[in-house]
Motif scaffolding. Structure first.
Motif, PDB file in Angstrom:
ATOM      1  N   VAL A 133       0.849  -1.187   0.000  1.00  0.00           N
ATOM      2  CA  VAL A 133       0.000   0.000   0.000  1.00  0.00           C
ATOM      3  C   VAL A 133       0.885   1.237   0.000  1.00  0.00           C
ATOM      4  O   VAL A 133       1.873   1.293   0.724  1.00  0.00           O
ATOM      5  CB  VAL A 133      -0.896  -0.001   1.260  1.00  0.00           C
ATOM      6  CG1 VAL A 133      -1.641   1.296   1.409  1.00  0.00           C
ATOM      7  CG2 VAL A 133      -1.863  -1.172   1.229  1.00  0.00           C
ATOM      8  N   SER A 134       0.515   2.227  -0.805  1.00  0.00           N
ATOM      9  CA  SER A 134       1.227   3.509  -0.801  1.00  0.00           C
ATOM     10  C   SER A 134       0.384   4.528  -0.045  1.00  0.00           C
ATOM     11  O   SER A 134      -0.722   4.869  -0.475  1.00  0.00           O
ATOM     12  CB  SER A 134       1.444   4.014  -2.228  1.00  0.00           C
ATOM     13  OG  SER A 134       2.254   3.142  -2.948  1.00  0.00           O
ATOM     14  N   TRP A 135       0.887   4.991   1.087  1.00  0.00           N
ATOM     15  CA  TRP A 135       0.235   6.047   1.856  1.00  0.00           C
ATOM     16  C   TRP A 135       0.802   7.379   1.403  1.00  0.00           C
ATOM     17  O   TRP A 135       2.020   7.527   1.260  1.00  0.00           O
ATOM     18  CB  TRP A 135       0.504   5.871   3.344  1.00  0.00           C
ATOM     19  CG  TRP A 135      -0.241   4.749   3.984  1.00  0.00           C
ATOM     20  CD1 TRP A 135       0.188   3.460   4.158  1.00  0.00           C
ATOM     21  CD2 TRP A 135      -1.544   4.798   4.564  1.00  0.00           C
ATOM     22  NE1 TRP A 135      -0.772   2.718   4.802  1.00  0.00           N
ATOM     23  CE2 TRP A 135      -1.848   3.522   5.070  1.00  0.00           C
ATOM     24  CE3 TRP A 135      -2.493   5.819   4.700  1.00  0.00           C
ATOM     25  CZ2 TRP A 135      -3.051   3.230   5.704  1.00  0.00           C
ATOM     26  CZ3 TRP A 135      -3.696   5.532   5.336  1.00  0.00           C
ATOM     27  CH2 TRP A 135      -3.967   4.242   5.827  1.00  0.00           C
ATOM     28  N   VAL A 136      -0.080   8.354   1.182  1.00  0.00           N
ATOM     29  CA  VAL A 136       0.356   9.681   0.770  1.00  0.00           C
ATOM     30  C   VAL A 136      -0.356  10.752   1.589  1.00  0.00           C
ATOM     31  O   VAL A 136      -1.404  10.502   2.199  1.00  0.00           O
ATOM     32  CB  VAL A 136       0.102   9.924  -0.740  1.00  0.00           C
ATOM     33  CG1 VAL A 136       0.921   8.950  -1.594  1.00  0.00           C
ATOM     34  CG2 VAL A 136      -1.376   9.836  -1.099  1.00  0.00           C
ATOM     35  N   ARG A 137       0.245  11.927   1.560  1.00  0.00           N
ATOM     36  CA  ARG A 137      -0.367  13.127   2.145  1.00  0.00           C
ATOM     37  C   ARG A 137      -0.419  14.154   1.035  1.00  0.00           C
ATOM     38  O   ARG A 137       0.321  14.060   0.059  1.00  0.00           O
ATOM     39  CB  ARG A 137       0.437  13.643   3.323  1.00  0.00           C
ATOM     40  CG  ARG A 137       1.858  14.022   2.959  1.00  0.00           C
ATOM     41  CD  ARG A 137       2.638  14.506   4.189  1.00  0.00           C
ATOM     42  NE  ARG A 137       4.053  14.580   3.916  1.00  0.00           N
ATOM     43  CZ  ARG A 137       4.665  15.588   3.286  1.00  0.00           C
ATOM     44  NH1 ARG A 137       3.957  16.613   2.844  1.00  0.00           N
ATOM     45  NH2 ARG A 137       5.964  15.576   3.085  1.00  0.00           N
ATOM     46  N   PHE A 138      -1.284  15.137   1.180  1.00  0.00           N
ATOM     47  CA  PHE A 138      -1.395  16.198   0.189  1.00  0.00           C
ATOM     48  C   PHE A 138      -0.959  17.490   0.853  1.00  0.00           C
ATOM     49  O   PHE A 138      -1.579  17.947   1.808  1.00  0.00           O
ATOM     50  CB  PHE A 138      -2.838  16.299  -0.319  1.00  0.00           C
ATOM     51  CG  PHE A 138      -2.992  17.108  -1.565  1.00  0.00           C
ATOM     52  CD1 PHE A 138      -2.481  16.658  -2.772  1.00  0.00           C
ATOM     53  CD2 PHE A 138      -3.650  18.327  -1.545  1.00  0.00           C
ATOM     54  CE1 PHE A 138      -2.626  17.394  -3.941  1.00  0.00           C
ATOM     55  CE2 PHE A 138      -3.802  19.071  -2.701  1.00  0.00           C
ATOM     56  CZ  PHE A 138      -3.284  18.606  -3.894  1.00  0.00           C
ATOM     57  N   GLY A 139       0.131  18.051   0.361  1.00  0.00           N
ATOM     58  CA  GLY A 139       0.691  19.242   0.989  1.00  0.00           C
ATOM     59  C   GLY A 139       1.524  18.859   2.203  1.00  0.00           C
ATOM     60  O   GLY A 139       1.787  17.681   2.456  1.00  0.00           O
ATOM     61  N   GLU A 140       1.952  19.873   2.926  1.00  0.00           N
ATOM     62  CA  GLU A 140       2.751  19.658   4.130  1.00  0.00           C
ATOM     63  C   GLU A 140       1.876  19.148   5.264  1.00  0.00           C
ATOM     64  O   GLU A 140       0.668  19.359   5.272  1.00  0.00           O
ATOM     65  CB  GLU A 140       3.437  20.968   4.552  1.00  0.00           C
ATOM     66  CG  GLU A 140       4.412  21.503   3.533  1.00  0.00           C
ATOM     67  CD  GLU A 140       5.555  20.541   3.262  1.00  0.00           C
ATOM     68  OE1 GLU A 140       6.069  19.935   4.223  1.00  0.00           O
ATOM     69  OE2 GLU A 140       5.927  20.382   2.089  1.00  0.00           O
ATOM     70  N   MET A 141       2.507  18.526   6.237  1.00  0.00           N
ATOM     71  CA  MET A 141       1.797  18.117   7.449  1.00  0.00           C
ATOM     72  C   MET A 141       1.424  19.393   8.217  1.00  0.00           C
ATOM     73  O   MET A 141       2.040  20.445   8.039  1.00  0.00           O
ATOM     74  CB  MET A 141       2.677  17.223   8.324  1.00  0.00           C
ATOM     75  CG  MET A 141       3.106  15.932   7.634  1.00  0.00           C
ATOM     76  SD  MET A 141       1.776  14.754   7.425  1.00  0.00           S
ATOM     77  CE  MET A 141       2.040  13.712   8.849  1.00  0.00           C
ATOM     78  N   THR A 142       0.441  19.286   9.092  1.00  0.00           N
ATOM     79  CA  THR A 142       0.071  20.433   9.927  1.00  0.00           C
ATOM     80  C   THR A 142       1.204  20.732  10.902  1.00  0.00           C
ATOM     81  O   THR A 142       2.128  19.923  11.065  1.00  0.00           O
ATOM     82  CB  THR A 142      -1.213  20.146  10.730  1.00  0.00           C
ATOM     83  OG1 THR A 142      -0.944  19.087  11.667  1.00  0.00           O
ATOM     84  CG2 THR A 142      -2.379  19.758   9.819  1.00  0.00           C
TER      85      THR A 142
END
Length: 173
Positions: A133-142
């Motif tokens: 599984v590929s986990w991604v985020r969109f933009g920077e972390m908070t």
């Protein structure tokens, strides 16, 4: 409007919502709000636009907890175990059915509000450990280190890999 949809309890629980495609973006938010099979809401509309703008021809909106609330703070503090279990199973089944699944972590800071949100993420990660599984985020972390919720994004941002193991470890009390 949406050809992927599963719900229960007269639509007070929503498990999946989305559009079919050869390459779907699987998005995990916090809990469902008002979107239904027939109508979108602001969060789902943003998820769909981000998916299309980033090379996905479909998407599925999932959530850590399936009980509808327009404000997560109004959810009961005691988890509904039936809703919780059915939701985790549906997420696992869907992800297992996808080829090369990409999962967008999109729950925001609010994951810390109810312990059952963190418990759901831990369970999902545990069930998916043997899958590629590929986990991604969109933009920077908070600022406090959480993947951003779709309501807090700019379309000019891009996806980046998310070290889910490291992130999950940071959530432990």
């Amino acid at each position: 409007m949406y050809d992927i949809y599963s719900n229960a309890r007269e639509d007070s629980w929503r498990f999946t919502l989305g559009k079919c495609g050869k390459r779907k973006l699987l998005t995990i938010g916090l809990n469902p709000s008002t979107a239904t099979k027939e109508k979108s809401d602001p969060t789902v509309a943003r998820v769909q636009k981000v998916a299309l703008n980033n090379g996905f021809d479909g998407f599925v909106m999932l959530n850590l907890y399936p009980v509808r609330a327009t404000d997560y703070r109004t959810l009961p503090s005691k988890v509904d175990e039936e809703a919780f279990s059915e939701n985790i199973q549906k997420i696992e089944d869907l992800i297992r059915s996808e080829k090369d699944p990409v999962i967008w972590a999109a729950w925001g800071e609010s994951i810390t509000y109810h312990s059952f949100f963190r418990r759901a993420l831990t369970e999902i990660i545990s069930r998916l450990t043997l899958l590629d599984v590929s986990w991604v985020r969109f933009g920077e972390m908070t600022a406090s280190g959480h993947p951003r919720h779709p309501s807090r994004l700019a379309y000019s941002w891009s996806f980046s890999p998310l070290d889910m193991e490291g992130y999950a470890h940071s959530l432990r009390p």
